[in-house]
Motif scaffolding. Structure first.
Motif, PDB file in Angstrom:
ATOM      1  N   ASP A  67       0.836  -1.200   0.000  1.00  0.00           N
ATOM      2  CA  ASP A  67       0.000   0.000   0.000  1.00  0.00           C
ATOM      3  C   ASP A  67       0.875   1.255   0.000  1.00  0.00           C
ATOM      4  OD1 ASP A  67      -2.367  -1.446   0.084  1.00  0.00           O
ATOM      5  OD2 ASP A  67      -2.457  -1.433   2.265  1.00  0.00           O
ATOM      6  N   SER A  68       1.893   1.252   0.859  1.00  0.00           N
ATOM      7  CA  SER A  68       2.780   2.406   0.977  1.00  0.00           C
ATOM      8  C   SER A  68       3.524   2.663  -0.329  1.00  0.00           C
ATOM      9  CB  SER A  68       3.774   2.172   2.114  1.00  0.00           C
ATOM     10  OG  SER A  68       4.671   3.260   2.224  1.00  0.00           O
ATOM     11  N   LEU A  69       3.978   1.571  -0.964  1.00  0.00           N
ATOM     12  CA  LEU A  69       4.687   1.691  -2.234  1.00  0.00           C
ATOM     13  C   LEU A  69       3.795   2.312  -3.293  1.00  0.00           C
ATOM     14  CD1 LEU A  69       7.513   0.768  -3.348  1.00  0.00           C
ATOM     15  CD2 LEU A  69       6.312  -1.210  -4.297  1.00  0.00           C
ATOM     16  N   ILE A  70       2.573   1.811  -3.416  1.00  0.00           N
ATOM     17  CA  ILE A  70       1.635   2.305  -4.427  1.00  0.00           C
ATOM     18  C   ILE A  70       1.271   3.759  -4.173  1.00  0.00           C
ATOM     19  CG2 ILE A  70      -0.715   2.053  -5.315  1.00  0.00           C
ATOM     20  CD1 ILE A  70      -0.398  -0.983  -4.864  1.00  0.00           C
ATOM     21  N   CYS A  71       0.987   4.089  -2.909  1.00  0.00           N
ATOM     22  CA  CYS A  71       0.527   5.438  -2.590  1.00  0.00           C
ATOM     23  C   CYS A  71       1.646   6.475  -2.653  1.00  0.00           C
ATOM     24  CB  CYS A  71      -0.116   5.452  -1.205  1.00  0.00           C
ATOM     25  SG  CYS A  71      -1.675   4.524  -1.113  1.00  0.00           S
TER      26      CYS A  71
ATOM     27  N   GLN B  49      23.071   0.302 -13.896  1.00  0.00           N
ATOM     28  CA  GLN B  49      22.461  -0.624 -14.840  1.00  0.00           C
ATOM     29  C   GLN B  49      21.699  -1.734 -14.129  1.00  0.00           C
ATOM     30  OE1 GLN B  49      22.019  -0.424 -17.916  1.00  0.00           O
ATOM     31  NE2 GLN B  49      22.352  -2.307 -19.056  1.00  0.00           N
ATOM     32  N   GLU B  50      22.209  -2.204 -12.975  1.00  0.00           N
ATOM     33  CA  GLU B  50      21.537  -3.308 -12.289  1.00  0.00           C
ATOM     34  C   GLU B  50      20.155  -2.911 -11.775  1.00  0.00           C
ATOM     35  OE1 GLU B  50      24.727  -1.730  -9.324  1.00  0.00           O
ATOM     36  OE2 GLU B  50      24.531  -2.100 -11.489  1.00  0.00           O
ATOM     37  N   LEU B  51      19.975  -1.634 -11.409  1.00  0.00           N
ATOM     38  CA  LEU B  51      18.661  -1.173 -10.968  1.00  0.00           C
ATOM     39  C   LEU B  51      17.691  -1.119 -12.144  1.00  0.00           C
ATOM     40  CD1 LEU B  51      19.483   1.696  -8.436  1.00  0.00           C
ATOM     41  CD2 LEU B  51      19.383  -0.772  -8.077  1.00  0.00           C
ATOM     42  N   ILE B  52      18.184  -0.628 -13.267  1.00  0.00           N
ATOM     43  CA  ILE B  52      17.341  -0.534 -14.457  1.00  0.00           C
ATOM     44  C   ILE B  52      16.914  -1.924 -14.916  1.00  0.00           C
ATOM     45  CG2 ILE B  52      17.290   0.173 -16.879  1.00  0.00           C
ATOM     46  CD1 ILE B  52      19.218   2.447 -16.081  1.00  0.00           C
ATOM     47  N   LYS B  53      17.848  -2.865 -14.916  1.00  0.00           N
ATOM     48  CA  LYS B  53      17.510  -4.223 -15.326  1.00  0.00           C
ATOM     49  C   LYS B  53      16.546  -4.884 -14.350  1.00  0.00           C
ATOM     50  CE  LYS B  53      21.503  -5.387 -18.190  1.00  0.00           C
ATOM     51  NZ  LYS B  53      22.648  -6.320 -18.400  1.00  0.00           N
TER      52      LYS B  53
ATOM     53  N   CYS C  36      10.992  -6.916 -13.497  1.00  0.00           N
ATOM     54  CA  CYS C  36       9.668  -6.886 -12.871  1.00  0.00           C
ATOM     55  C   CYS C  36       8.582  -6.674 -13.923  1.00  0.00           C
ATOM     56  CB  CYS C  36       9.604  -5.787 -11.817  1.00  0.00           C
ATOM     57  SG  CYS C  36      10.412  -6.230 -10.280  1.00  0.00           S
ATOM     58  N   ALA C  37       8.846  -5.814 -14.898  1.00  0.00           N
ATOM     59  CA  ALA C  37       7.876  -5.591 -15.980  1.00  0.00           C
ATOM     60  C   ALA C  37       7.607  -6.882 -16.736  1.00  0.00           C
ATOM     61  CB  ALA C  37       8.400  -4.524 -16.937  1.00  0.00           C
ATOM     62  N   LEU C  38       8.606  -7.718 -16.828  1.00  0.00           N
ATOM     63  CA  LEU C  38       8.475  -8.989 -17.543  1.00  0.00           C
ATOM     64  C   LEU C  38       7.472  -9.920 -16.875  1.00  0.00           C
ATOM     65  CD1 LEU C  38       9.612 -10.670 -19.918  1.00  0.00           C
ATOM     66  CD2 LEU C  38      11.391 -11.488 -18.360  1.00  0.00           C
ATOM     67  N   GLN C  39       7.213  -9.704 -15.593  1.00  0.00           N
ATOM     68  CA  GLN C  39       6.289 -10.565 -14.861  1.00  0.00           C
ATOM     69  C   GLN C  39       4.819 -10.165 -15.050  1.00  0.00           C
ATOM     70  OE1 GLN C  39       7.617 -13.285 -13.475  1.00  0.00           O
ATOM     71  NE2 GLN C  39       9.526 -12.423 -14.301  1.00  0.00           N
ATOM     72  N   ALA C  40       4.574  -9.045 -15.710  1.00  0.00           N
ATOM     73  CA  ALA C  40       3.202  -8.569 -15.898  1.00  0.00           C
ATOM     74  C   ALA C  40       2.408  -9.537 -16.783  1.00  0.00           C
ATOM     75  CB  ALA C  40       3.202  -7.184 -16.527  1.00  0.00           C
ATOM     76  N   PRO C  41       1.123  -9.712 -16.488  1.00  0.00           N
ATOM     77  CA  PRO C  41       0.296 -10.587 -17.328  1.00  0.00           C
ATOM     78  C   PRO C  41       0.019  -9.956 -18.686  1.00  0.00           C
ATOM     79  CG  PRO C  41      -1.071  -9.480 -15.702  1.00  0.00           C
ATOM     80  CD  PRO C  41       0.357  -9.139 -15.375  1.00  0.00           C
ATOM     81  N   SER C  42      -0.255 -10.814 -19.660  1.00  0.00           N
ATOM     82  CA  SER C  42      -0.664 -10.361 -20.991  1.00  0.00           C
ATOM     83  C   SER C  42      -1.597 -11.411 -21.573  1.00  0.00           C
ATOM     84  CB  SER C  42       0.554 -10.158 -21.909  1.00  0.00           C
ATOM     85  OG  SER C  42       1.276 -11.363 -22.056  1.00  0.00           O
ATOM     86  N   PRO C  43      -2.564 -11.002 -22.428  1.00  0.00           N
ATOM     87  CA  PRO C  43      -3.507 -11.952 -23.009  1.00  0.00           C
ATOM     88  C   PRO C  43      -2.791 -13.105 -23.706  1.00  0.00           C
ATOM     89  CG  PRO C  43      -4.261  -9.718 -23.421  1.00  0.00           C
ATOM     90  CD  PRO C  43      -2.885  -9.613 -22.831  1.00  0.00           C
ATOM     91  N   ALA C  44      -3.186 -14.323 -23.368  1.00  0.00           N
ATOM     92  CA  ALA C  44      -2.598 -15.546 -23.932  1.00  0.00           C
ATOM     93  C   ALA C  44      -1.101 -15.632 -23.669  1.00  0.00           C
ATOM     94  CB  ALA C  44      -2.889 -15.647 -25.434  1.00  0.00           C
ATOM     95  N   ASN C  45      -0.621 -14.892 -22.669  1.00  0.00           N
ATOM     96  CA  ASN C  45       0.800 -14.859 -22.324  1.00  0.00           C
ATOM     97  C   ASN C  45       1.671 -14.518 -23.534  1.00  0.00           C
ATOM     98  OD1 ASN C  45       2.942 -15.069 -20.433  1.00  0.00           O
ATOM     99  ND2 ASN C  45       3.407 -17.151 -21.111  1.00  0.00           N
TER     100      ASN C  45
ATOM    101  N   LEU D  32       6.620   0.748 -10.132  1.00  0.00           N
ATOM    102  CA  LEU D  32       6.582   0.433  -8.705  1.00  0.00           C
ATOM    103  C   LEU D  32       7.922  -0.125  -8.225  1.00  0.00           C
ATOM    104  CD1 LEU D  32       2.988  -1.026  -8.288  1.00  0.00           C
ATOM    105  CD2 LEU D  32       3.840   1.221  -7.589  1.00  0.00           C
ATOM    106  N   LYS D  33       8.574  -0.933  -9.049  1.00  0.00           N
ATOM    107  CA  LYS D  33       9.908  -1.404  -8.680  1.00  0.00           C
ATOM    108  C   LYS D  33      10.858  -0.222  -8.574  1.00  0.00           C
ATOM    109  CE  LYS D  33      13.064  -4.454  -7.756  1.00  0.00           C
ATOM    110  NZ  LYS D  33      13.018  -5.203  -6.472  1.00  0.00           N
ATOM    111  N   GLY D  34      10.697   0.747  -9.454  1.00  0.00           N
ATOM    112  CA  GLY D  34      11.522   1.945  -9.384  1.00  0.00           C
ATOM    113  C   GLY D  34      11.334   2.691  -8.079  1.00  0.00           C
TER     114      GLY D  34
END
Length: 210
Positions: free
Chosen positions: A5-9, A24-28, A33-42, A149-151
């Motif tokens: 909640d704190s992170l989102i807000c 670079q390690e922070l950016i990667k 984390c973005a790679l873990q997002a859902p997408s239709p039919a994966n 959010l990871k950022g």
């Protein structure tokens, strides 16, 4: 309030950054984390392009400047109001911070190869237009949110920008990312400002039980 909640807000759109470039390690870690997002039919159609070379940024800036002049000329020809012309010009000036950001990304979607929706619409089983484009937009939104959010967790600030697309013709060719379709830009860096919390709607404004 939980840690999530704190992170989102605490997330804000940040437009002023310190000079140093995030490691670079922070950016990667953010992209992972973005790679873990859902997408239709994966399908996982989202692609992140970090714009590193100064000449690419300058080409992009020049293309946006030319696009702004072209849009203003069209607005003049069509008798647009001064208010509308000012909006075009002011929006462009407001976007200039993206070129000073320590990190600049372009984000887009790869063309569908095995889209279930596309097959159903093209076969005539479903009527109307294919939902592939809206599916891709949804995928980008989910991936970018996880990236952002990871950022925040890593102490980084970011801002998502779609307005530059107002001023660009064939941006995919400008950046050399075709056949990917460009959806937005992202700025990233260590924040040099603390934006105020924007007023949000009440829960009752967006939530109903049917």
């Amino acid at each position: 309030m939980t840690a999530l909640d704190s992170l989102i807000c605490s997330r804000r759109s940040v437009r002023k950054y310190r000079k140093e470039i995030p490691p670079q390690e922070l950016i990667k870690a953010m992209v992972a984390c973005a790679l873990q997002a859902p997408s239709p039919a994966n399908r996982q159609p989202v692609r992140f392009f970090r714009i590193v070379r100064p000449e690419v940024r300058e080409t992009l800036r020049s293309a946006m400047e030319a696009g702004c002049r072209s849009r203003l000329a069209t607005a003049e020809e069509r008798g647009a109001s001064e208010i509308l012309k000012n909006v075009l010009a002011n929006y462009f000036r407001f976007l200039q911070f993206m070129f000073d950001a320590p990190v600049l990304f372009a984000v887009g979607t790869a063309p569908a190869r095995r889209s279930v929706a596309g097959k159903l619409y093209s076969s005539g089983i479903l009527a109307g237009d294919s939902r592939t484009s809206s599916d891709d937009d949804l995928s980008v939104g989910l991936a970018v949110m996880e990236w952002m959010l990871k950022g925040v967790e890593l102490g980084l600030g970011s801002c998502i920008l779609t307005a530059p697309l107002f001023y660009l013709d064939s941006p995919e060719e400008i950046l050399g990312i075709s056949p990917v379709t460009l959806k937005c830009f992202l700025t990233l860096g260590f924040p040099d400002e603390t934006p105020a919390l924007l007023k949000k709607k009440d829960l009752s404004d967006i939530y109903r039980e049917l």
